[in-house]
Design an enzyme around this catalytic site. Structure first.
Site, PDB file in Angstrom:
ATOM      1  N   GLY A 175      -5.223  -2.924  11.380  1.00 60.02           N
ATOM      2  CA  GLY A 175      -5.540  -3.532  10.090  1.00 60.02           C
ATOM      3  C   GLY A 175      -7.041  -3.461   9.860  1.00 60.02           C
ATOM      4  O   GLY A 175      -7.500  -2.767   8.956  1.00 60.02           O
ATOM      5  N   PRO A 176      -7.842  -4.132  10.708  1.00 57.23           N
ATOM      6  CA  PRO A 176      -9.291  -3.971  10.608  1.00 57.23           C
ATOM      7  C   PRO A 176      -9.620  -2.522  10.981  1.00 57.23           C
ATOM      8  O   PRO A 176      -9.297  -2.073  12.082  1.00 57.23           O
ATOM      9  CB  PRO A 176      -9.830  -4.956  11.651  1.00 57.23           C
ATOM     10  CG  PRO A 176      -8.706  -5.906  11.905  1.00 57.23           C
ATOM     11  CD  PRO A 176      -7.455  -5.102  11.733  1.00 57.23           C
ATOM     12  N   LEU A 177     -10.224  -1.798  10.074  1.00 57.69           N
ATOM     13  CA  LEU A 177     -10.284  -0.347  10.216  1.00 57.69           C
ATOM     14  C   LEU A 177     -11.162   0.095  11.379  1.00 57.69           C
ATOM     15  O   LEU A 177     -12.146  -0.541  11.722  1.00 57.69           O
ATOM     16  CB  LEU A 177     -10.729   0.264   8.892  1.00 57.69           C
ATOM     17  CG  LEU A 177      -9.675   0.041   7.790  1.00 57.69           C
ATOM     18  CD1 LEU A 177     -10.230   0.377   6.422  1.00 57.69           C
ATOM     19  CD2 LEU A 177      -8.418   0.835   8.075  1.00 57.69           C
TER      20      LEU A 177
ATOM     21  N   GLU B  25     -20.846  -1.348  22.714  1.00 63.70           N
ATOM     22  CA  GLU B  25     -20.196  -2.612  23.044  1.00 63.70           C
ATOM     23  C   GLU B  25     -18.886  -2.798  22.279  1.00 63.70           C
ATOM     24  O   GLU B  25     -17.879  -3.260  22.831  1.00 63.70           O
ATOM     25  CB  GLU B  25     -21.125  -3.790  22.740  1.00 63.70           C
ATOM     26  CG  GLU B  25     -22.408  -3.819  23.554  1.00 63.70           C
ATOM     27  CD  GLU B  25     -23.516  -2.961  22.979  1.00 63.70           C
ATOM     28  OE1 GLU B  25     -23.324  -2.366  21.886  1.00 63.70           O
ATOM     29  OE2 GLU B  25     -24.591  -2.866  23.607  1.00 63.70           O
TER      30      GLU B  25
ATOM     31  N   ASN C  36      -6.735  12.296   2.615  1.00 65.65           N
ATOM     32  CA  ASN C  36      -6.387  12.301   1.189  1.00 65.65           C
ATOM     33  C   ASN C  36      -7.605  12.102   0.298  1.00 65.65           C
ATOM     34  O   ASN C  36      -7.489  12.090  -0.919  1.00 65.65           O
ATOM     35  CB  ASN C  36      -5.282  11.278   0.886  1.00 65.65           C
ATOM     36  CG  ASN C  36      -5.703   9.855   1.192  1.00 65.65           C
ATOM     37  OD1 ASN C  36      -6.873   9.494   1.102  1.00 65.65           O
ATOM     38  ND2 ASN C  36      -4.741   9.011   1.566  1.00 65.65           N
TER      39      ASN C  36
ATOM     40  N   ASP D  80      -9.384   8.090   5.865  1.00 69.01           N
ATOM     41  CA  ASP D  80     -10.786   8.392   5.599  1.00 69.01           C
ATOM     42  C   ASP D  80     -11.699   7.266   6.084  1.00 69.01           C
ATOM     43  O   ASP D  80     -12.796   7.506   6.575  1.00 69.01           O
ATOM     44  CB  ASP D  80     -11.002   8.590   4.092  1.00 69.01           C
ATOM     45  CG  ASP D  80     -10.203   9.757   3.552  1.00 69.01           C
ATOM     46  OD1 ASP D  80     -10.513  10.898   3.917  1.00 69.01           O
ATOM     47  OD2 ASP D  80      -9.245   9.528   2.793  1.00 69.01           O
TER      48      ASP D  80
ATOM     49  N   PHE E 296     -24.444  -9.503  23.120  1.00 68.83           N
ATOM     50  CA  PHE E 296     -23.882  -8.290  22.535  1.00 68.83           C
ATOM     51  C   PHE E 296     -22.372  -8.373  22.367  1.00 68.83           C
ATOM     52  O   PHE E 296     -21.757  -7.457  21.817  1.00 68.83           O
ATOM     53  CB  PHE E 296     -24.344  -7.062  23.314  1.00 68.83           C
ATOM     54  CG  PHE E 296     -25.843  -6.937  23.248  1.00 68.83           C
ATOM     55  CD1 PHE E 296     -26.484  -7.056  22.025  1.00 68.83           C
ATOM     56  CD2 PHE E 296     -26.610  -6.763  24.376  1.00 68.83           C
ATOM     57  CE1 PHE E 296     -27.863  -6.999  21.927  1.00 68.83           C
ATOM     58  CE2 PHE E 296     -27.994  -6.709  24.291  1.00 68.83           C
ATOM     59  CZ  PHE E 296     -28.620  -6.824  23.065  1.00 68.83           C
TER      60      PHE E 296
ATOM     61  N   VAL F  54      -9.366   9.752  -0.584  1.00 67.94           N
ATOM     62  CA  VAL F  54      -9.393   8.630  -1.530  1.00 67.94           C
ATOM     63  C   VAL F  54      -9.589   7.328  -0.771  1.00 67.94           C
ATOM     64  O   VAL F  54      -8.951   7.094   0.252  1.00 67.94           O
ATOM     65  CB  VAL F  54      -8.087   8.566  -2.353  1.00 67.94           C
ATOM     66  CG1 VAL F  54      -8.017   7.275  -3.150  1.00 67.94           C
ATOM     67  CG2 VAL F  54      -8.002   9.758  -3.302  1.00 67.94           C
TER      68      VAL F  54
ATOM     69  N   HIS G 160       0.850  -1.194   0.000  1.00 72.48           N
ATOM     70  CA  HIS G 160       0.000   0.000   0.000  1.00 72.48           C
ATOM     71  C   HIS G 160       0.886   1.244   0.000  1.00 72.48           C
ATOM     72  O   HIS G 160       1.084   1.864   1.043  1.00 72.48           O
ATOM     73  CB  HIS G 160      -0.901  -0.004   1.227  1.00 72.48           C
ATOM     74  CG  HIS G 160      -1.890  -1.130   1.253  1.00 72.48           C
ATOM     75  ND1 HIS G 160      -1.598  -2.363   1.749  1.00 72.48           N
ATOM     76  CD2 HIS G 160      -3.179  -1.197   0.838  1.00 72.48           C
ATOM     77  CE1 HIS G 160      -2.661  -3.152   1.641  1.00 72.48           C
ATOM     78  NE2 HIS G 160      -3.632  -2.475   1.088  1.00 72.48           N
TER      79      HIS G 160
END
Lengths: 710, 710
Positions: free
Chosen positions: A140-142, A445, A211, A181, A473, A213, A64
């Protein structure tokens, strides 16, 4: 970007940064364009990094590059001028914490060349991972990183309020979190942003690498909100930086302002250009693919670098960063000296602080657990409170929180103080301060668990965060629980209302399949204690599991206190509760339904069927036992069929049993007892099921080798 | 509150509402206090409902009275004056949709008395459930309802843009969503709010029942943000209502303004008092427990009702609502007449619209699927596109979307038009309009799936929503997938990058345990096709499963096209790929690793081990087969051990196999092939594992009855 090995910290980053800004200001008048405005040094450093990133992605034709290139100036501002850290002492306790929430931009310096390589020992994977020194949290997991950063900032506030004394700011670090973003679109981040604003965490700064994008194109395809307005509405200070690609001066100034914020967290909105300098600058394709050799060569030409050379770091660049290790060590030494004086002046607090830094609990913590429990039927959610409350009260490492279920989860301990901004006035009159160790997370949660990961990541076992809500939950929170497991962070999840026994709230609240997720998730201890005694055992295991998150899964409804249960045996995962040498069948009872197995065995006796009973609170702990122990406990090798009783999906029980009284459909809204009866989990129905299974197997011997759902 | 049986719709709700408001205005001058301002009729109706709710909760001493009591005036305004619906024709296609996102306030009218009862056939569970007519979506897990409502509003917009013609507004309904304080804290709602603002869904109104109370106390314990400012920043119109407990006039006026909003969704912030009139009014304890007999009696006295009487509905109240059924039927009849004229004037569109209303696909949809695939290795994520793209292009029921992974998931079809506000201008130049059937959801996985549930709930199978992202991120979306399964909504989830084969992105992106969740989740078809042919089979099943969500789980990497695979056999869940009568072992290959099983069988042949191969794309479909078919497929009853090959946690495979080449830990950042090799999933390593297992079992026959992880 990190410069872990080659770069270094600074003694007083703020002052240093300010001086740089001042000297840059003086030069300002002489220079015109945004590029010229930079000192030549900065210009060269930025070009070097941008080419280095392009080369690295080109090397294995993947990665990336775009975002990292766009963020180069932010990286230089942070790691050269602003961050207080010590590259040669990466575990320096009072260091600033840095979280790269847009994790795909991970770059470390010396080990960079393994980025995207096929080396198993590669120190630079596609996303940053916590096991490498200098990386605070795996991302990594946004969106997770934002919540982690909130947890890190809470940790600082809480330690400050607990240990700092006049002239002894032994904790003074700041948390910096770079986001993209995408992080601003993920719910987990939005929850955490709202809570951070409420808590007025002025020691937290989000740097928004704006950025515009994402993978699909420009951000305005999916998001046209007024981001700054939203952040202000959430209680954040907002600073705009127009030229985030080159304006190191402006970035440094803003970062220092953020560090000095009076009582709000700060959001710095930095405009950058993805893939700056490449042919795909500003375009979505710059995000997740190498630029191609020709484009990289062209960048080099434009930047006056030799297109034939790769991974070029000039002596000038090395010099630019060479002061950092020394500054970092100075920082560490003066801090250590301060702590030593502190320990002399405040011996009790000092000893406790040292213990916390070492991640040790007071030796006596286990003595706080009740040695016995009332014989009256007790819900295990209540037993959880009986076990943990006295520990949480006395042992400061515990940071207990709930997602708005204080009255239900029994985690509020005697004399608890809420973690709140000391100035908070609430309508209901409840207040708190930063020394508080009880967190009202709100109905959030997912971020509750991700924030707890941040608390746990502050330093190994300095905090033991406890989260709590209904078990169902923890499906909302699952991505965060997973990240905790992956990072080997000790967080304890007190999950209540854990089966159809929850009753009226109905199928939306009755977990059927969730235990299957957590039993399969690596490095998670999912424990269902059967009564108060086993609940004590579950908490002991969870508190001793220093590198593993645990889920203690308890009942809403009252359960009988069984005489045969043993807290020490929970560690074995399963154990024999009622032994019969010449048994016809083994009943495996689990958690809230353990007493159903015991009752069924009694009823079966009346029908001349001899049933032994095994209590089975935790599959993973049982898996770790010896083959001999496992065989002796289950006795399936002696040809005695085992039937598990649990109103969950049976998937996975096939390893331990021959049949299951289980749930293959969603539950139903009925009072708890009625729900058990409706689905055949009361003793009479279970007795019939067991009888019928034994008959079935007699009629069709092939069934013996197959698993039967009853 | 709902008045499904006893109340009714109105012919032109807006005009009707306006008239009421005007007449109320005239009275305004005569009356002073907020209570007096109401007509006596309203006053009596509100008191009746509030007492009814108190009685209902008292009846079984449980439930959530406070919120429902606080919202009584909102309910009257909506169901008497504003909503366009037909109580006697609850499936009226163009009805306004109503979502109670704060689901614990569920109340229906005639069947109310079963609320919290132990009747299995009770029509009024603790949270609203979709199987009851008049309930649009099941709610309960907080925040979901907001996203469902966004999906319902998108459905309306899309149908309008597709079918409405000048003078033929055959679709004109509005979506109303009532939320509580908690919904505004949940990430899934915050994601959906952001997207709804972006899409300018002016046919959506959120009514915020702002009582400032949650379980833990006042909302300001956990949330002190400027809610209205946040909503405005997200692109919503905001209306404040100060007196939401009594001011029916003000509420009606605001609701009608919201229906007429030019180009924004509307957020109505209504201040209410939880548990109004009871001794615990305004307090958290009013939320989740009955008030107690004494308090209820006292309320009745204050309200001039007889404290000895329960469930009192006066003739006056019945009269107040008696016009509603008639108005509703008028509404239905005039709409049906309009549609009939429309069908005459626009026969093609009309026929299509009728087909959509009936939830039928064009007969020829299956012909659009390629009958064969290129023999070159193809990633199943690519095959997914080859199968679905032509269908999505031609069949208008398909609403395809992605969480910002258009370049990766291959769901963008030829000539796709994006679902966007027609006025949107984007930096990247991509535009769209409301007739578009491709949704850029942004990086919002959870709300993507919850919004898709709303799309599917608009009317049975009128839309077939398709979502797409990496499989790992369906952990973020899991609560929404679950709600879809519980509601029997057909949503198809195209989950790509589904194993360690994803490679460099590392353990954060490599699912290990997620399949275990979905295989255990009731009413979900989790299908892993092994090549393009099986991918075709998977999509056919998913499209034909009208009451079941499916997850089609595909590979990032290319896979060989196997000659023996059959699309029609996917429906059996598992089938024999390579048969050998006197086999030594059965290898079960799954999805992306099916070819690994085939290759391993070949290698084993060289070692004189005869391995038959079974392809096993879907456990749930296999479970539904006959015992005979299952035994013949697996042949374990003939003493042939079965070994499953899948780099996931093995939990659950014990039902079908004796051993597993599986993953008991998280993955690693390596290129895909290297990751397979590292974890022993290449053919040579698998061959060794199989050999060693067969040897182990020979040495320890007890192992035959036990499951072994290889």
């Amino acid at each position: 970007m990190h410069f872990e090995q080659d770069s270094s910290a600074i003694n007083s980053a703020t002052d240093y940064g300010k001086n740089v800004v001042e000297s840059l200001k003086k030069e300002e008048k002489l220079e015109q364009s945004s590029v010229q405005k930079l000192s030549k040094e900065h210009d060269h450093v930025l070009k070097t990094f941008r080419l280095l990133i392009a080369d690295l992605c080109q090397q294995f034709n993947g990665g990336h590059p775009g975002g990292a290139i766009g963020m180069a100036a932010i990286g230089v501002a942070l790691w050269k001028y602003v961050m207080r850290y010590a590259p040669h002492t990466p575990t320096y306790f009072n260091r600033d914490r840095f979280v790269l929430s847009n994790g795909y931009k991970a770059m470390t310096f010396e080990q960079l060349k393994s980025y995207h390589s096929d080396r198993v020992d590669g120190l630079c994977p596609g996303h940053p991972e916590i096991e490498h020194e200098g990386i605070e949290v795996t991302t990594g997991p946004l969106g997770q990183g934002v919540a982690n950063a909130v947890g890190l900032a809470i940790a600082t506030k809480q330690l400050q309020a607990t240990y700092n004394q006049p002239s002894f700011d032994i904790i003074s670090n700041h948390t910096w979190c770079v986001i993209g973003d995408a992080c601003l679109q993920e719910g987990v981040a939005l929850e955490a942003i709202s809570l951070a604003g409420h808590l007025k965490l002025n020691n937290l700064t989000i740097i928004y690498d704006n950025n515009q994008v994402t993978c699909d194109g420009s951000v305005d395809l999916t998001n046209t909100e007024d981001v700054n307005g939203k952040m202000r509405a959430c209680g954040w200070d907002v600073i705009d930086i127009e030229d985030g690609c080159f304006d190191i001066e402006g970035i440094v100034r803003s970062l220092n302002n953020a560090r000095g914020s009076a009582d709000k967290p700060t959001f710095i909105n930095v405009r950058t250009v993805i893939g700056l300098g490449s042919a795909v600058a500003g375009d979505a394709v710059a995000h997740g693919a190498a630029f191609g050799a020709a484009d990289v060569a062209n960048m080099k030409k434009t930047y006056d670098f030799n297109p034939e050379e790769h991974f070029v770091i000039s002596e000038e660049v090395r010099k630019f960063f060479e002061d950092l290790p020394g500054r970092g060590e100075n920082l560490v030494h003066s801090w250590e000296a301060m702590v030593q004086k502190y320990e002399t002046k405040y011996p009790d607090l000092g000893a406790e602080f040292r213990q916390r830094m070492q991640g040790r609990l007071p030796e006596t913590w286990k003595d706080l657990i009740p040695t016995s429990f009332p014989e009256t039927p007790t819900a295990t959610r209540k037993a959880s409170g009986l076990v943990l409350n006295p520990i949480a009260e006395k042992v400061k490492a515990f940071m207990v929180g709930t997602a708005d279920l204080t009255p239900s989860v029994n985690m509020a301990y005697k004399g608890k103080v809420d973690f709140q901004h000391p100035g908070l006035k609430t309508t209901c009159g409840i207040t708190g301060n930063y020394s508080g160790r009880y967190i009202h997370y709100g109905v959030r949660e997912h971020s509750m668990c991700a924030i707890s990961n941040g608390l746990a990541a502050f330093a190994p076992n300095t905090f033991i965060p406890v989260t709590s809500t209904f078990f169902m939950f923890y499906l909302y929170a699952a991505p965060a629980v997973r990240m905790g497991a992956l990072q080997q962070l000790q967080v304890i999840h007190a999950a209540t209302h854990d089966s159809i026994g929850i009753g009226e709230d109905g199928p939306t609240h009755q977990p059927i399949e969730l235990a299957n997720l957590y039993r399969a998730m690596p490095n998670v201890l999912y424990i269902r204690p059967g009564d108060s005694e086993e609940t004590a055992g579950a908490w002991i295991i969870a508190i001793e599991a220093k590198n593993t998150p645990s889920i203690i899964s308890t009942s809403r409804q009252t359960l009988p206190q069984l005489k045969q249960t043993r807290r020490d045996m929970v560690a074995n995962g399963a154990y024999v509760l009622d032994e019969i040498e010449d048994a016809d069948v083994t009943l495996i009872g689990v958690g809230a339904e353990l007493s159903h197995a015991v009752d069924t065995a009694k009823e079966l006796k009346g029908k001349n069927i001899k049933a032994r009973v095994v209590s089975f609170p935790c599959q993973r702990l049982f898996d770790a036992q010896s083959t001999e122990y496992k065989r002796d406990t289950l006795r399936r090798h002696r040809g005695i069929p085992a039937i598990v009783i649990e109103p969950f999906a049976p998937n996975g029980w096939e390893r331990y049993a021959d049949a299951a009284a289980c749930m293959k459909r969603f539950g139903h809204s009925l009072p708890g007892k009625a729900a058990y009866k409706h689905f055949g989990f009361d003793a009479p129905a279970l007795t019939t099921k067991v009888e019928s299974y034994l008959k079935q197997v007699r009629n069709d011997p092939l069934l013996k080798g197959e698993f039967v759902d009853l």
